[in-house]
Design an enzyme around this catalytic site. Structure first.
Site, PDB file in Angstrom:
ATOM      1  N   LYS A 118      12.554 -12.701   4.332  1.00  0.00           N
ATOM      2  CA  LYS A 118      12.623 -13.009   2.903  1.00  0.00           C
ATOM      3  C   LYS A 118      13.939 -13.702   2.565  1.00  0.00           C
ATOM      4  O   LYS A 118      13.967 -14.673   1.808  1.00  0.00           O
ATOM      5  CB  LYS A 118      12.429 -11.722   2.075  1.00  0.00           C
ATOM      6  CG  LYS A 118      10.989 -11.221   2.125  1.00  0.00           C
ATOM      7  CD  LYS A 118      10.770  -9.839   1.546  1.00  0.00           C
ATOM      8  CE  LYS A 118       9.333  -9.386   1.858  1.00  0.00           C
ATOM      9  NZ  LYS A 118       8.955  -8.090   1.354  1.00  0.00           N
ATOM     10  N   GLN A 124      11.764  -2.904  -0.758  1.00  0.00           N
ATOM     11  CA  GLN A 124      10.895  -2.931   0.422  1.00  0.00           C
ATOM     12  C   GLN A 124      10.268  -1.566   0.674  1.00  0.00           C
ATOM     13  O   GLN A 124      10.955  -0.548   0.676  1.00  0.00           O
ATOM     14  CB  GLN A 124      11.714  -3.395   1.650  1.00  0.00           C
ATOM     15  CG  GLN A 124      10.888  -3.647   2.898  1.00  0.00           C
ATOM     16  CD  GLN A 124       9.938  -4.841   2.782  1.00  0.00           C
ATOM     17  OE1 GLN A 124      10.175  -5.768   2.016  1.00  0.00           O
ATOM     18  NE2 GLN A 124       8.862  -4.821   3.529  1.00  0.00           N
ATOM     19  N   ASP A 171       7.078  -8.761  -6.666  1.00  0.00           N
ATOM     20  CA  ASP A 171       6.068  -8.225  -5.743  1.00  0.00           C
ATOM     21  C   ASP A 171       4.715  -8.061  -6.437  1.00  0.00           C
ATOM     22  O   ASP A 171       3.689  -7.919  -5.770  1.00  0.00           O
ATOM     23  CB  ASP A 171       6.491  -6.825  -5.254  1.00  0.00           C
ATOM     24  CG  ASP A 171       7.035  -6.847  -3.839  1.00  0.00           C
ATOM     25  OD1 ASP A 171       6.647  -7.740  -3.064  1.00  0.00           O
ATOM     26  OD2 ASP A 171       7.851  -5.957  -3.513  1.00  0.00           O
TER      27      ASP A 171
HETATM   28  N1  GUN Z   1       5.994  -3.581   2.704  1.00  0.00           N
HETATM   29  C1  GUN Z   1       4.990  -4.269   3.299  1.00  0.00           C
HETATM   30  N2  GUN Z   1       4.662  -5.354   2.566  1.00  0.00           N
HETATM   31  C2  GUN Z   1       5.468  -5.345   1.484  1.00  0.00           C
HETATM   32  C3  GUN Z   1       5.607  -6.212   0.360  1.00  0.00           C
HETATM   33  O1  GUN Z   1       4.899  -7.210   0.193  1.00  0.00           O
HETATM   34  N3  GUN Z   1       6.565  -5.855  -0.535  1.00  0.00           N
HETATM   35  C4  GUN Z   1       7.336  -4.756  -0.405  1.00  0.00           C
HETATM   36  N4  GUN Z   1       8.230  -4.493  -1.359  1.00  0.00           N
HETATM   37  N5  GUN Z   1       7.229  -3.932   0.633  1.00  0.00           N
HETATM   38  C5  GUN Z   1       6.302  -4.223   1.562  1.00  0.00           C
END
Ligand code: GUN
Length: 291
Positions: free
Chosen positions: A52, A96, A119
């Site tokens: 990211k 996350q 998200d």
């Molecule tokens: N864990 C697995 N996929 C994601 C996601 O798209 N966003 C977040 N915040 N955590 C995750």
């Protein structure tokens, strides 16, 4: 059979975003800014967050990483969320997942200001998606819809079967696929679905989001179907340097020849999920969702 190239489309979108960022900066504004909150040292989460940050750099976004140890309290994390909500130098942020067991993920998600929830996990964004209002949509469904649009795949009146009903993939995708812009007739199948083989065989568009490697076999797919594979299971392999190989939810060797279109794993949905977070962050920076 046409192999859907998510890597190529995601690169095109990244180039489009980079051009937009350049314009924003040329107009005297700061670049879009995304923050990621990472708790603990889970290998998968470390990798995703590193991607990211790297993706932000690639398009000219500013990014920040906020780290906590596993033993952070729920209160400390909620305080940080509140601080990020109020930080005007920041357009959006993500926490996350998964979080350690002693922290309520739902409480943390609901503490995020929906305007910064890139998200798309906050119930306000999920609800707005359901009733067709502008919203942040979670990254994988957003990326899949973008792929379908950019490949000009016919969806109107088609039978779309989604296998999997998770909050971040199957469920929101079922909403998007039935909306007026797409007009598919949607079935959400899951672990209790009877005659799953028959249900899948009825699909013009089959979306596998189960999280079970190679679950969808040749006998479950109609001739000429579009197959979208959301699976990314890491399985042990002697053939790679890392000792792992990514496997999708579709048994590609049996299914590919029957399809009109199919996404590979890797290189299909995965890169689109990554670029969708950038698209949401750009939308947040432009205040396009909550005007
Ligand atoms: N864990 C697995 N996929 C994601 C996601 O798209 N966003 C977040 N915040 N955590 C995750």
């Amino acid at each position: 059979m046409i192999l859907i190239d998510g890597k190529k489309i995601s690169t095109e979108i990244k180039n489009e975003i980079a051009i937009e960022v350049k314009k924003i900066v040329e107009n005297g504004n700061r670049p879009p800014h995304l923050a990621a909150v990472l708790v603990g040292h889970d290998g998968g989460s470390e990798t995703y967050v590193a991607y990211k940050i790297k993706d932000c750099e690639a398009v000219g976004f500013k990014s920040s990483l906020v780290r906590f140890d596993d033993d952070v309290t729920e209160e400390e994390l909620l305080n940080k969320v509140e601080e990020l909500n109020n930080d005007e130098s920041l357009d959006g942020f993500i926490v996350q997942l998964p979080l350690p067991k002693h922290i309520s993920e739902q409480k943390v998600i609901e503490a995020i200001n929906p305007k910064k929830d890139v998200d798309g996990f906050h119930p306000v964004n999920v609800g707005r998606t359901v009733i067709g209002l502008p919203s942040f949509v979670s990254a994988t469904p957003y990326g899949i819809v973008e792929l379908i649009k950019r490949y000009n795949i016919e969806t109107s009146g088609k039978n779309c079967v989604i296998v999997g009903r998770s909050n971040i993939v199957g469920r929101p995708l079922s909403v998007l696929m039935s909306q007026k812009a797409i007009n598919a007739t949607v079935t959400v199948a899951h672990s209790r679905t009877k005659n799953l083989e028959e249900v899948c065989k009825n699909a013009d568009i089959l979306i596998a989001a189960i999280g079970s490697p190679e679950f969808v076999k040749g006998n479950m797919v109609k001739e000429g179907a579009v197959v979208i594979d959301v699976g990314t299971s890491r399985v042990k392999s002697d053939l790679t340097k890392s000792g792992f190989k990514l496997k999708g939810d579709v048994l590609f060797e049996e299914v590919a020849d029957k399809c009109s279109y199919i996404t590979p794993v890797p290189g299909g949905v995965g890169p689109m999920t990554r670029v969708s977070l950038l698209q949401n962050t750009l939308l947040a920076a432009r205040k396009e969702i909550f005007k």
